[in-house]
Design a protein around this motif. Sequence first.
Motif, short mmCIF file in Angstrom:
data_model
loop_
_atom_site.label_atom_id
_atom_site.label_comp_id
_atom_site.label_asym_id
_atom_site.label_seq_id
_atom_site.Cartn_x
_atom_site.Cartn_y
_atom_site.Cartn_z
N MET A 177 0.87 -1.18 0.00
CA MET A 177 0.00 0.00 0.00
C MET A 177 0.90 1.22 0.00
O MET A 177 1.96 1.23 0.64
CB MET A 177 -0.95 0.03 1.20
N PHE A 178 0.43 2.25 -0.69
CA PHE A 178 1.22 3.46 -0.86
C PHE A 178 0.42 4.67 -0.36
O PHE A 178 -0.79 4.76 -0.57
CB PHE A 178 1.58 3.67 -2.33
N LEU A 179 1.12 5.58 0.28
CA LEU A 179 0.52 6.82 0.80
C LEU A 179 1.00 7.99 -0.06
O LEU A 179 2.19 8.10 -0.36
CB LEU A 179 0.91 7.01 2.26
N LEU A 180 0.07 8.86 -0.43
CA LEU A 180 0.39 10.05 -1.22
C LEU A 180 -0.53 11.18 -0.78
O LEU A 180 -1.74 11.00 -0.68
CB LEU A 180 0.21 9.76 -2.71
N ASN A 181 0.07 12.36 -0.52
CA ASN A 181 -0.76 13.52 -0.18
C ASN A 181 -0.16 14.84 -0.68
O ASN A 181 -0.53 15.91 -0.19
CB ASN A 181 -0.99 13.60 1.34
N ASP A 182 0.73 14.76 -1.65
CA ASP A 182 1.33 15.98 -2.20
C ASP A 182 0.38 16.60 -3.22
O ASP A 182 0.05 15.97 -4.22
CB ASP A 182 2.66 15.66 -2.87
N PRO A 183 -0.05 17.85 -2.98
CA PRO A 183 -1.00 18.49 -3.90
C PRO A 183 -0.41 18.74 -5.28
O PRO A 183 -1.18 18.88 -6.25
CB PRO A 183 -1.32 19.82 -3.20
N TYR A 184 0.88 18.83 -5.40
CA TYR A 184 1.48 19.07 -6.71
C TYR A 184 1.77 17.77 -7.46
O TYR A 184 2.23 17.80 -8.60
CB TYR A 184 2.76 19.90 -6.55
N ALA B 152 -0.83 14.96 -6.93
CA ALA B 152 -2.19 14.47 -7.23
C ALA B 152 -3.24 14.95 -6.23
O ALA B 152 -4.39 15.15 -6.60
CB ALA B 152 -2.21 12.95 -7.29
N ALA B 153 -2.88 15.09 -4.95
CA ALA B 153 -3.88 15.36 -3.92
C ALA B 153 -4.45 16.77 -4.02
O ALA B 153 -3.93 17.62 -4.74
CB ALA B 153 -3.25 15.15 -2.54
#
Length: 605
Positions: free
Chosen positions: A84-91, A93-94
């Motif tokens: 499982m991968f975590l991503l929260n960078d608005p630049y 995708a988030a």
Amino acid sequence: MDPITFSIIRHRLFRVVEEAVITLKHVSGSAITNEGHDLMVSLYQADGSLLMGGVGFLHHLTSAAEACKAIIRRFGGQIAEGDMFLLNDPYTAALHTSDIYLVSPIHHGGKLAAWSACFVHVSDIGAMNPGGFAPDAQDIFTEGFSSPGIKIIDRGELRQDLWDTILNMVRSPEMVALDLRSMIACNNVARERMLALIDKYGTKTVDEACAALINQSEVKLRERLSELPNGHWQSRQYLEVNGEIYKVLLTMTKHDDTLTFDFTGSSPQSKYSVNCSKWASLGGLFAPLFPLLCYDIVWNEGAIRPIKMIAPEGTIVNCTRPAPVSVATVGAIQSVNNAACSTIGKMLAASEKYADEATAVWHANHFAIFMFGNNQRGRLAIGILTETFAGAGGARTFGDGVDIGGEIPNPISRMANVETIEAQFPIRYLFRRKLTDSGGPGKFRGGAGGEMAIVAHDAPDGGIHYVLSGKGPRFPQSDGLCGGYPGSVNDYVWVHAPQDGRNADRFAQTLDAIPGEDEPISWGVFPLMGDDALYVRWNGGGGIGDPLERPADKVMTDVTTGHISKAAASEIYGVVELAGKLDQAATDTRRQELRRARLVAGPAQ
């Protein structure tokens, strides 16, 4: 493919998403998730393209697709079963750092077959302000930790070092841990159900059904667009932050079976955190498009293909790193929602076949009030007041909008019970109710918004603090349609308790009845201490049609039910009452006078 098998697989895919949503809500302990429904769960193909969009905030369907693709690019060759991968960078995708995506590959027979993805707005992200919304942030570096993608679970095993690092950077590690565990459980259920589906029908059959499902969505949407008139429609949305005004300008062009959303002319990016990234704007325009144009079409890659977005780089709708974006979801993204809803409504209203499906703009001015401080049990509490999810329905071309009726971009949004919030924070509600004169006037009236007031209660520190990210009361944003008026604006008032020894009215039922000095506020961090009060009103939906064409008896009923005031009935709707009853003759005269006054005034400048 056999139509029956296709229908069964399509239904099973819906059920996979639904069961995963239920799991996420049951594990989560956050009111914003399990009551406000600030969440999303969807399925994606092996290449990351959208396969089955789920409910919740629809902005995230396309953004999570980009998150899956970003993980594929970043971890190519290193994606294993059980990861499982975590991503929260608005630049990357988030939408903003507080919205954490957890994406999970689904392997069958050792081969990558699909992805599941989910998000929640986590309780805290380590930003300069508790809760993640940072009105005074000058760049993204003060808006909490952000990741373009990390592997948080490796072959089914939690990476404890990363887990501990994330929880070490937030103010409420227990709640953030629960947020993340709810998403892990959600993805586990999605994977198990998808594998059961593939085991039953076989990889080839499921792949054929998924391809057919995407093709079906594209064909259906293109057919619908072909039936709508060609043309250009425009909408302008204004945001005010600390006296500075920003514009989101949208020109929507429909040509044959395509739609283009062009944001050329929007303001340059702001120094304030109301900006949004390109992926956020893309999600923002699809959030109303899916329910308005694809209500009977599966939300997947096929429904995305006929759509194009133009968002000039360096503008408020496509800002460049490291511009702050923490308030994007109630800032520029919300304005993109509104503008897209408005232009789509205008296009539908111009069609004889689809005019009955047009709507004015719904709940256009989200407010995010994050409370933080020690609660009545002496523990740190961080969370949002969920009234903003209650919304207000825009009018339809055949009827009034729904009072406190939610919002277009999240079909399942709602507000938490008063008791839930009072149990979480040391506050007490003085009142919470429907707001008079909030729905946009029209032949069909916009749905009413609401108003509320809260005071500190049983607070060990004498009160609590909150973060406010308003956009000013100057510009209504719930656009009307076909001559309808916009809904009311949001308003926030800090009532300073009297300093002359008078006791506060602990049961005041109106703003005027709360003793003290009123101070309008909109942006920043504020205390709710002692006997001070916070009053909030939120906007209604836009109206449709000329208010002077609303049947007079309906206006009288609106006065009786508290939807509109007597002053609005006379000044806006031109309805005159005498001894509590409709005076039809005086009403006809009054309406003629108002029409003549319009002609004298001429068009608005």
